[in-house]
Design a protein around this motif. Structure first.
Motif, PDB file in Angstrom:
ATOM      1  N   GLN A  63     -18.669 -47.435  43.222  1.00 30.68           N
ATOM      2  CA  GLN A  63     -17.450 -47.725  43.901  1.00 30.68           C
ATOM      3  C   GLN A  63     -17.134 -47.002  45.107  1.00 30.68           C
ATOM      4  N   ASP A  64     -17.581 -45.766  45.339  1.00 31.06           N
ATOM      5  CA  ASP A  64     -17.308 -45.133  46.494  1.00 31.06           C
ATOM      6  C   ASP A  64     -18.148 -45.767  47.458  1.00 31.06           C
ATOM      7  N   ARG A  65     -17.631 -46.048  48.620  1.00 30.07           N
ATOM      8  CA  ARG A  65     -18.253 -46.788  49.695  1.00 30.07           C
ATOM      9  C   ARG A  65     -19.281 -45.942  50.319  1.00 30.07           C
ATOM     10  N   ARG A  66     -19.005 -44.370  50.295  1.00 34.04           N
ATOM     11  CA  ARG A  66     -19.712 -43.484  50.638  1.00 34.04           C
ATOM     12  C   ARG A  66     -21.237 -43.312  50.055  1.00 34.04           C
ATOM     13  N   GLN A  67     -21.296 -43.832  48.801  1.00 31.37           N
ATOM     14  CA  GLN A  67     -22.257 -44.011  48.359  1.00 31.37           C
ATOM     15  C   GLN A  67     -23.230 -45.301  48.326  1.00 31.37           C
ATOM     16  N   LYS A  68     -22.469 -46.433  48.985  1.00 31.75           N
ATOM     17  CA  LYS A  68     -23.261 -47.440  49.084  1.00 31.75           C
ATOM     18  C   LYS A  68     -24.564 -47.457  50.165  1.00 31.75           C
ATOM     19  N   LEU A  69     -25.479 -48.146  49.806  1.00 34.33           N
ATOM     20  CA  LEU A  69     -26.354 -48.254  50.811  1.00 34.33           C
ATOM     21  C   LEU A  69     -26.220 -49.372  51.869  1.00 34.33           C
ATOM     22  N   THR A  70     -26.166 -49.078  53.350  1.00 37.72           N
ATOM     23  CA  THR A  70     -26.063 -50.176  54.251  1.00 37.72           C
ATOM     24  C   THR A  70     -27.173 -49.726  55.161  1.00 37.72           C
ATOM     25  N   PHE A  71     -27.038 -50.741  56.321  1.00 35.97           N
ATOM     26  CA  PHE A  71     -27.958 -50.582  57.336  1.00 35.97           C
ATOM     27  C   PHE A  71     -28.052 -49.110  57.800  1.00 35.97           C
ATOM     28  N   HIS A  72     -26.845 -48.287  58.019  1.00 38.02           N
ATOM     29  CA  HIS A  72     -26.791 -47.147  58.656  1.00 38.02           C
ATOM     30  C   HIS A  72     -27.352 -46.177  57.559  1.00 38.02           C
ATOM     31  N   SER A  73     -27.545 -46.362  56.406  1.00 38.66           N
ATOM     32  CA  SER A  73     -28.193 -45.670  55.513  1.00 38.66           C
ATOM     33  C   SER A  73     -29.803 -45.441  55.680  1.00 38.66           C
ATOM     34  N   CYS A  74     -30.370 -46.445  56.700  1.00 35.40           N
ATOM     35  CA  CYS A  74     -31.695 -46.258  56.894  1.00 35.40           C
ATOM     36  C   CYS A  74     -31.669 -45.098  58.020  1.00 35.40           C
ATOM     37  N   ARG A  75     -31.025 -44.879  58.811  1.00 35.33           N
ATOM     38  CA  ARG A  75     -30.915 -43.722  59.950  1.00 35.33           C
ATOM     39  C   ARG A  75     -30.879 -42.514  58.918  1.00 35.33           C
ATOM     40  N   HIS A  76     -29.737 -42.442  57.926  1.00 34.59           N
ATOM     41  CA  HIS A  76     -29.396 -41.244  57.227  1.00 34.59           C
ATOM     42  C   HIS A  76     -30.702 -40.746  56.645  1.00 34.59           C
ATOM     43  N   THR A  77     -31.291 -42.080  55.895  1.00 29.31           N
ATOM     44  CA  THR A  77     -32.437 -41.763  55.176  1.00 29.31           C
ATOM     45  C   THR A  77     -33.787 -41.092  56.124  1.00 29.31           C
ATOM     46  N   CYS A  78     -33.887 -41.550  57.259  1.00 24.37           N
ATOM     47  CA  CYS A  78     -34.757 -40.714  58.171  1.00 24.37           C
ATOM     48  C   CYS A  78     -34.602 -39.134  58.213  1.00 24.37           C
ATOM     49  N   ALA A  79     -33.349 -38.885  58.577  1.00 25.06           N
ATOM     50  CA  ALA A  79     -32.962 -37.559  58.677  1.00 25.06           C
ATOM     51  C   ALA A  79     -32.961 -36.804  57.433  1.00 25.06           C
ATOM     52  N   SER A  80     -32.733 -37.326  56.273  1.00 23.57           N
ATOM     53  CA  SER A  80     -32.901 -36.827  55.059  1.00 23.57           C
ATOM     54  C   SER A  80     -34.304 -36.356  54.716  1.00 23.57           C
ATOM     55  N   TRP A  81     -34.970 -37.293  54.882  1.00 24.76           N
ATOM     56  CA  TRP A  81     -36.541 -37.202  54.799  1.00 24.76           C
ATOM     57  C   TRP A  81     -37.148 -35.948  55.282  1.00 24.76           C
ATOM     58  N   LEU A  82     -36.825 -36.203  56.758  1.00 23.00           N
ATOM     59  CA  LEU A  82     -37.229 -35.136  57.883  1.00 23.00           C
ATOM     60  C   LEU A  82     -36.931 -33.631  57.118  1.00 23.00           C
ATOM     61  N   VAL A  83     -35.639 -33.383  56.617  1.00 22.11           N
ATOM     62  CA  VAL A  83     -35.165 -32.168  56.342  1.00 22.11           C
ATOM     63  C   VAL A  83     -35.828 -31.736  55.227  1.00 22.11           C
ATOM     64  N   GLN A  84     -36.077 -32.861  54.036  1.00 16.97           N
ATOM     65  CA  GLN A  84     -36.700 -32.617  52.973  1.00 16.97           C
ATOM     66  C   GLN A  84     -38.317 -32.069  53.015  1.00 16.97           C
ATOM     67  N   ALA A  85     -38.850 -32.493  54.168  1.00 20.05           N
ATOM     68  CA  ALA A  85     -40.133 -32.402  54.499  1.00 20.05           C
ATOM     69  C   ALA A  85     -40.305 -30.958  55.063  1.00 20.05           C
ATOM     70  N   GLY A  86     -39.220 -30.176  55.455  1.00 19.39           N
ATOM     71  CA  GLY A  86     -39.229 -28.991  55.977  1.00 19.39           C
ATOM     72  C   GLY A  86     -39.108 -28.798  57.508  1.00 19.39           C
ATOM     73  N   SER A 131     -34.332 -43.565  48.695  1.00 14.55           N
ATOM     74  CA  SER A 131     -35.391 -42.928  47.997  1.00 14.55           C
ATOM     75  C   SER A 131     -36.807 -43.566  48.473  1.00 14.55           C
ATOM     76  N   LYS A 132     -37.828 -42.751  48.274  1.00 15.70           N
ATOM     77  CA  LYS A 132     -39.160 -43.485  48.868  1.00 15.70           C
ATOM     78  C   LYS A 132     -39.485 -44.882  48.364  1.00 15.70           C
ATOM     79  N   ASP A 133     -39.233 -44.716  46.774  1.00 11.33           N
ATOM     80  CA  ASP A 133     -39.413 -46.037  46.019  1.00 11.33           C
ATOM     81  C   ASP A 133     -38.530 -47.242  46.598  1.00 11.33           C
ATOM     82  N   GLU A 134     -37.278 -46.727  46.815  1.00 19.73           N
ATOM     83  CA  GLU A 134     -36.164 -47.949  47.200  1.00 19.73           C
ATOM     84  C   GLU A 134     -36.683 -48.505  48.641  1.00 19.73           C
ATOM     85  N   ALA A 135     -36.883 -47.509  49.426  1.00 16.53           N
ATOM     86  CA  ALA A 135     -37.293 -47.830  50.683  1.00 16.53           C
ATOM     87  C   ALA A 135     -38.393 -49.102  50.577  1.00 16.53           C
TER      88      ALA A 135
END
Length: 416
Positions: free
Chosen positions: A340-363, A225-229
């Motif tokens: 517990q679910d590793r897909r829900q764990k935040l890793t360095f690759h989640s940074c790239r995932h975050t970028c794509a997610s924020w872009l889509v959220q921004a329309g 999330s923006k706060d977490e980042a």
């Protein structure tokens, strides 16, 4: 024989044994006497045989020549040979070759999966694989594959053995994706064995019924999330400025770790605010525009030589992996606590995932996001489509309106 030790000279000299004569070498000695080159001549069954056997220096003695000549006569008389030593040698060489071929075939039949993996496959491929892939493949083989099918002859590996491996890993609650990767490792080994003729083919992993394979959805769902980042970047800045900068670059430009590690200063265009990514995962070069935060980051850095890495590892060489500082910081901030679910764990690759997610959220349209992220297909980008709720909400409202008025009047602003 003659070619090996030079041709003999002089006249043939008869010996005390009938049918055996020799010539002496003009200069070479064998012991204290001139080297001798032996010849036999005999007639058996109406067939005249004349043949040179070899040099004394090669181990031929008059006694040995005489005994061999007797054997040749007997073979010719019995019809088991031509009476010529050269033909016997050819026959023995052929028999030896056939015996070796049979031994090799028997060895292939007896070669277990473990034997083949350790003595054939691994020595052949280990030099060409990346370190991370090597570690993963070795780990899966040592912990699971060899225990399940290691003692099975490689040529007999079939679908039943693969199911046994899958069940064993499933009982240990291994992720479906891990099981699928283990099967992929087996497929690579068996393909290698097929090419080397240790397995008759086809590859059992390739023909294995799809329904027998583990089903999985390996997509990471969670992003920062923006706060977490902001909290993460703030914490990293106080621990490691290089990890902070790499994290900032991944979050705001969507770069993969490998793309960041490969960046050289010639790829950074601060004047136009562009980052050029070469030899990417998709095999294509792409250019990413820097947002303000990234521009300010590069402006604060001291540029190196054009061929120097922007984020070098030890001794200026290319980094191989992300610093443990990132994971330790995420852990300390408690972002993955209780997950517990590793897909829900935040890793360095989640940074790239975050970028794509924020872009889509921004329309931002999905196709634009695809190009920014360097996805090979739009299908990879469509996993983020659920993050554009406004468009779907408008579609739902249009359906509701149609139920009330009989007409659909969509009011979709962001289209892709």
């Amino acid at each position: 024989m003659v070619g090996k030790l030079n041709a003999p000279t002089g006249a043939w000299i008869k010996t005390t044994q009938t049918g055996i004569s020799f010539r002496e070498h003009s200069s070479r000695l064998h012991g204290t006497k001139p080297d001798r080159y032996y010849r036999v001549r005999f007639k058996s069954g109406g067939k005249q045989i004349a043949e040179c056997y070899g040099w004394a220096s090669e181990g031929w003695t008059l006694k040995k020549v005489a005994a061999t000549m007797v054997e040749m006569k007997q073979e010719l008389k019995a019809g088991t040979g031509t009476g010529k030593l050269a033909d016997r040698r050819k026959a023995l060489a052929k028999e030896k070759k056939q015996a070796q071929k049979k031994e090799a075939a028997d060895n292939r039949l007896a070669t277990t999966y473990t034997d083949y993996f350790q003595n054939h496959y691994w020595p052949d491929v280990s030099q060409d694989k990346k370190e991370a892939a090597l570690k993963a493949e070795i780990s899966l083989h040592n912990n699971w594959i060899l225990k399940a099918i290691g003692l099975i002859p490689i040529r007999d590996i079939g679908e039943l053995h693969l199911k046994k491996l899958s069940r064993m890993m499933g009982k240990a609650e291994k992720a479906p994706r891990t099981i699928e990767y283990a099967l992929a490792c087996v497929r690579m080994v068996v393909n290698h064995a097929i090419r080397a003729k240790y397995h008759p083919g086809p590859n059992p992993v390739s023909v294995m019924a799809r329904g027998s394979r583990p089903k999985y959805d390996n997509k990471r769902i969670r992003f920062f999330s923006k706060d977490e980042a902001e909290e993460l970047l703030s914490a990293l800045k106080g621990k490691s400025i290089s990890v902070y900068r790499m994290t900032l670059l991944s979050i705001y430009c969507g770069l993969r770790a490998g793309e960041i590690f490969s960046l050289q200063w010639s790829d950074i265009d601060q004047v136009n605010g562009l980052v050029t990514l070469r030899d990417t995962k998709s095999g294509k070069t792409r250019t990413v525009h820097m947002p303000l935060s990234v521009k300010e980051m590069f402006a604060a850095m001291k540029p190196g030589g054009k061929s120097e890495f922007v984020f070098p590892g030890k001794n200026g060489k290319k980094r191989k992996q992300m610093s443990k500082t990132f994971d330790r910081t995420v852990e300390k901030l408690g972002f993955n606590a209780g997950v517990q679910d590793r897909r829900q764990k935040l890793t360095f690759h989640s940074c790239r995932h975050t970028c794509a997610s924020w872009l889509v959220q921004a329309g931002i349209p999905l196709f634009t996001v695809k190009e920014i992220m360097g996805h090979s297909t739009i299908a990879l980008t469509e996993r983020y489509s659920h993050l554009a709720p406004s468009a779907f909400q408008q579609a739902a409202e249009a359906i509701e309106a149609a139920g009330n008025t009989g007409e659909i009047q969509p009011k979709i602003v962001n289209q892709w």
